[in-house]
Design an enzyme around this catalytic site. Structure first.
Site, PDB file in Angstrom:
ATOM      1  N   GLU A  38      -2.547  29.300  16.992  1.00  0.00           N
ATOM      2  CA  GLU A  38      -3.056  30.567  17.462  1.00  0.00           C
ATOM      3  C   GLU A  38      -1.926  31.588  17.502  1.00  0.00           C
ATOM      4  OE1 GLU A  38      -5.173  29.843  21.080  1.00  0.00           O
ATOM      5  OE2 GLU A  38      -6.543  28.507  20.009  1.00  0.00           O
ATOM      6  N   CYS A  75       2.375  37.524  19.722  1.00  0.00           N
ATOM      7  CA  CYS A  75       2.842  36.259  20.296  1.00  0.00           C
ATOM      8  C   CYS A  75       2.680  35.175  19.234  1.00  0.00           C
ATOM      9  CB  CYS A  75       2.044  35.941  21.560  1.00  0.00           C
ATOM     10  SG  CYS A  75       2.536  34.387  22.333  1.00  0.00           S
ATOM     11  N   CYS A 124       2.231  20.672  21.198  1.00  0.00           N
ATOM     12  CA  CYS A 124       3.512  20.745  21.898  1.00  0.00           C
ATOM     13  C   CYS A 124       3.827  19.381  22.486  1.00  0.00           C
ATOM     14  CB  CYS A 124       3.445  21.781  23.020  1.00  0.00           C
ATOM     15  SG  CYS A 124       5.053  22.115  23.782  1.00  0.00           S
ATOM     16  N   CYS A 130       4.150  20.228  30.159  1.00  0.00           N
ATOM     17  CA  CYS A 130       4.013  21.062  31.356  1.00  0.00           C
ATOM     18  C   CYS A 130       2.597  20.912  31.910  1.00  0.00           C
ATOM     19  CB  CYS A 130       4.315  22.520  31.015  1.00  0.00           C
ATOM     20  SG  CYS A 130       5.969  22.736  30.330  1.00  0.00           S
ATOM     21  N   CYS A 184      -0.181  23.813  31.546  1.00  0.00           N
ATOM     22  CA  CYS A 184      -0.354  24.479  30.243  1.00  0.00           C
ATOM     23  C   CYS A 184      -1.384  23.748  29.388  1.00  0.00           C
ATOM     24  CB  CYS A 184       0.986  24.559  29.516  1.00  0.00           C
ATOM     25  SG  CYS A 184       0.866  25.365  27.913  1.00  0.00           S
ATOM     26  N   CYS A 223      -1.174  33.505  28.514  1.00  0.00           N
ATOM     27  CA  CYS A 223      -0.130  32.475  28.589  1.00  0.00           C
ATOM     28  C   CYS A 223      -0.717  31.148  29.031  1.00  0.00           C
ATOM     29  CB  CYS A 223       0.930  32.854  29.621  1.00  0.00           C
ATOM     30  SG  CYS A 223       1.779  34.381  29.313  1.00  0.00           S
TER      31      CYS A 223
HETATM   32  N1  SAH Z   1       7.408  26.305  25.106  1.00  0.00           N
HETATM   33  C1  SAH Z   1       8.000  27.583  25.374  1.00  0.00           C
HETATM   34  C2  SAH Z   1       7.232  28.701  24.746  1.00  0.00           C
HETATM   35  C3  SAH Z   1       5.849  28.944  25.345  1.00  0.00           C
HETATM   36  S1  SAH Z   1       5.937  30.319  26.369  1.00  0.00           S
HETATM   37  C4  SAH Z   1       8.183  27.756  26.873  1.00  0.00           C
HETATM   38  O1  SAH Z   1       7.706  26.920  27.618  1.00  0.00           O
HETATM   39  O2  SAH Z   1       8.854  28.677  27.296  1.00  0.00           O
HETATM   40  C5  SAH Z   1       4.542  30.166  27.326  1.00  0.00           C
HETATM   41  C6  SAH Z   1       4.798  30.682  28.739  1.00  0.00           C
HETATM   42  O3  SAH Z   1       3.562  30.592  29.445  1.00  0.00           O
HETATM   43  C7  SAH Z   1       5.792  29.833  29.495  1.00  0.00           C
HETATM   44  O4  SAH Z   1       6.642  30.639  30.253  1.00  0.00           O
HETATM   45  C8  SAH Z   1       4.911  28.995  30.405  1.00  0.00           C
HETATM   46  O5  SAH Z   1       5.591  28.644  31.581  1.00  0.00           O
HETATM   47  C9  SAH Z   1       3.751  29.919  30.663  1.00  0.00           C
HETATM   48  N2  SAH Z   1       2.504  29.217  30.962  1.00  0.00           N
HETATM   49  C10 SAH Z   1       2.122  28.005  30.552  1.00  0.00           C
HETATM   50  N3  SAH Z   1       0.916  27.702  31.036  1.00  0.00           N
HETATM   51  C11 SAH Z   1       0.510  28.745  31.772  1.00  0.00           C
HETATM   52  C12 SAH Z   1      -0.670  29.045  32.511  1.00  0.00           C
HETATM   53  N4  SAH Z   1      -1.681  28.187  32.581  1.00  0.00           N
HETATM   54  N5  SAH Z   1      -0.745  30.234  33.148  1.00  0.00           N
HETATM   55  C13 SAH Z   1       0.270  31.121  33.064  1.00  0.00           C
HETATM   56  N6  SAH Z   1       1.384  30.919  32.351  1.00  0.00           N
HETATM   57  C14 SAH Z   1       1.520  29.732  31.726  1.00  0.00           C
END
Ligand code: SAH
Length: 374
Positions: A96, A129, A136, A140, A143, A359
């Site tokens: 995406e 983006c 991945c 986390c 996510c 995000c």
């Molecule tokens: N893998 C990298 C790039 C992805 S950035 C990283 O982790 O930095 C995606 C961003 O969205 C990250 O800062 C992550 O912490 C945030 N994120 C992930 N899941 C989320 C959610 N459910 N709600 C809000 N932010 C989220």
């Protein structure tokens, strides 16, 4: 020539294209014609490279050469103007890519918004983006992309190709149009380091994106943060902090066992910043988990004296995610605590939540009420 069929033109540097053109026994200016067609005109097929003689085009097509522009499989359009694209690659896998007119506020405080003026079409700058992997490997807990597991790395061409496909679809071109790129889509860019760096270079040198308008976010792959600091051409750095102490961070981001806060913060402190540059720390606020004033004070302590800014992201919810979004009051209290500690702190606007584009929501979600605007 076999490698053309495998690799496609997108993702090849000017030098690599020059070597290919010489292999074909063609004059070297053909490499410039290819660069222009692929990265600036953003053609979809070899047939469309009108600067090449028809005979050469036919020969290349016969050899199986392709441009390698990903196919836009679906578009989901949000009420807020955000567009979530499903991009399909040659092997049928997809990622995406998100188009955000006006950005998401994540750029605030880093200088890239300076001098902008609203244009007739309603936005003065836009942010794309970009994804770096299919799925991945970093697990986390908040996510949605993590639920996919890791499928494969994207090639440099597939990373650049997402940007080219969106620019073409939106009929915009940097540098005339102010385009910001964030490598914050699906995947962990620092676990696909070489392809990501090559893509960043091509985006600046051939596509025309301004280097200071690009930001990469990492979950905290510490050795690559060191490497990244040594790159002659690099986007700005963002680090997903997401917790204020090791116990909480290990729960939320298991990679913290390997690279804990001490190592992560040390790498950030050593990171060679350019003039007026700051490191961005992203912090996802999870109701009652990491969003107290005490947590904010711990974050302030971690970042004390660093040239940093913080982007707060209130959790974007999703199916299978066990956390909830804090109320606005808690978000504001967290922000004010950091600001009082002298750390510039911004709240990122959620963009495209209704189409699962925000995000942490990127997961090839096709099964949603919003009809795709194809
Ligand atoms: N893998 C990298 C790039 C992805 S950035 C990283 O982790 O930095 C995606 C961003 O969205 C990250 O800062 C992550 O912490 C945030 N994120 C992930 N899941 C989320 C959610 N459910 N709600 C809000 N932010 C989220």
């Amino acid at each position: 020539m076999a490698n053309v069929a495998q690799n496609a033109f997108l993702g090849l540097s000017r030098n690599e294209l020059t070597a290919l053109v010489e292999e074909w026994g063609e004059p070297s200016y053909r490499a410039s014609q290819l660069v222009e067609a692929i990265y600036r005109q953003r053609v979809e097929s070899v047939e469309q490279i009108s600067t090449l003689p028809q005979q050469l085009r036919s020969k290349l097509v016969k050899m199986g050469a392709t441009v390698g522009l990903p196919k836009i499989d679906k578009r989901f359009v949000s009420v807020d103007g955000t567009v979530r694209y499903l991009m399909e690659f040659a092997d049928g896998l997809s990622v995406e890519t998100v188009w955000m007119p006006e950005g998401d506020g994540g750029e605030a405080g880093d200088g890239s918004e300076a001098g902008d003026a609203i244009s007739a079409r309603g936005w003065d700058r836009a942010t794309i983006c970009v994804s770096s992997q299919v799925g991945c490997a970093v697990e986390c807990q908040f996510c949605l992309t993590a639920l996919l597991g890791m499928k494969r790395n994207l090639t440099a061409g597939e990373i650049v190709g997402q940007v080219c496909a969106v620019l073409k679809d939106q009929k915009v071109s940097p540098p005339q149009d102010r385009i910001n790129l964030v490598f914050m889509g699906m995947g962990e860019p620092f676990l696909n380091y070489d392809n990501f760096i090559k893509a960043a270079r091509l985006l600046v040198e051939e596509v025309g994106v301004a280097e200071p308008r690009m930001t990469v976010s990492t979950a905290g792959i510490v050795p690559r943060i060191h490497d990244f600091g040594l790159e002659p051409l690099r986007p700005k750095l963002a680090i997903s902090l997401n917790a204020s102490n090791d116990a909480a961070r290990t729960q939320l981001m298991p990679l913290n066992r390997k690279w804990d806060l001490e190592k992560l913060i040390a790498a950030a402190r050593e990171f060679p910043l350019r003039n007026r540059e700051r490191i961005t720390f992203e912090y996802v606020l999870l109701d009652g988990v990491n969003d107290s004033v005490m947590n904010a004070n711990e974050v302030a302590e971690l970042l004390r004296g660093m040239r940093a800014k913080v982007n707060l992201i209130a959790l974007n919810p999703g199916p299978g995610i066990q956390f909830s979004t804090p109320a606005e009051g808690r978000v504001n209290a967290f922000q004010q605590t950091l600001i009082r500690a002298g750390i510039p702190t911004f709240v990122r606007r959620p963009r495209g939540r209704d189409i699962f584009a925000a995000c942490g929501q990127l997961k090839r979600t096709v099964e949603i009420a919003t009809a795709p605007a194809v």
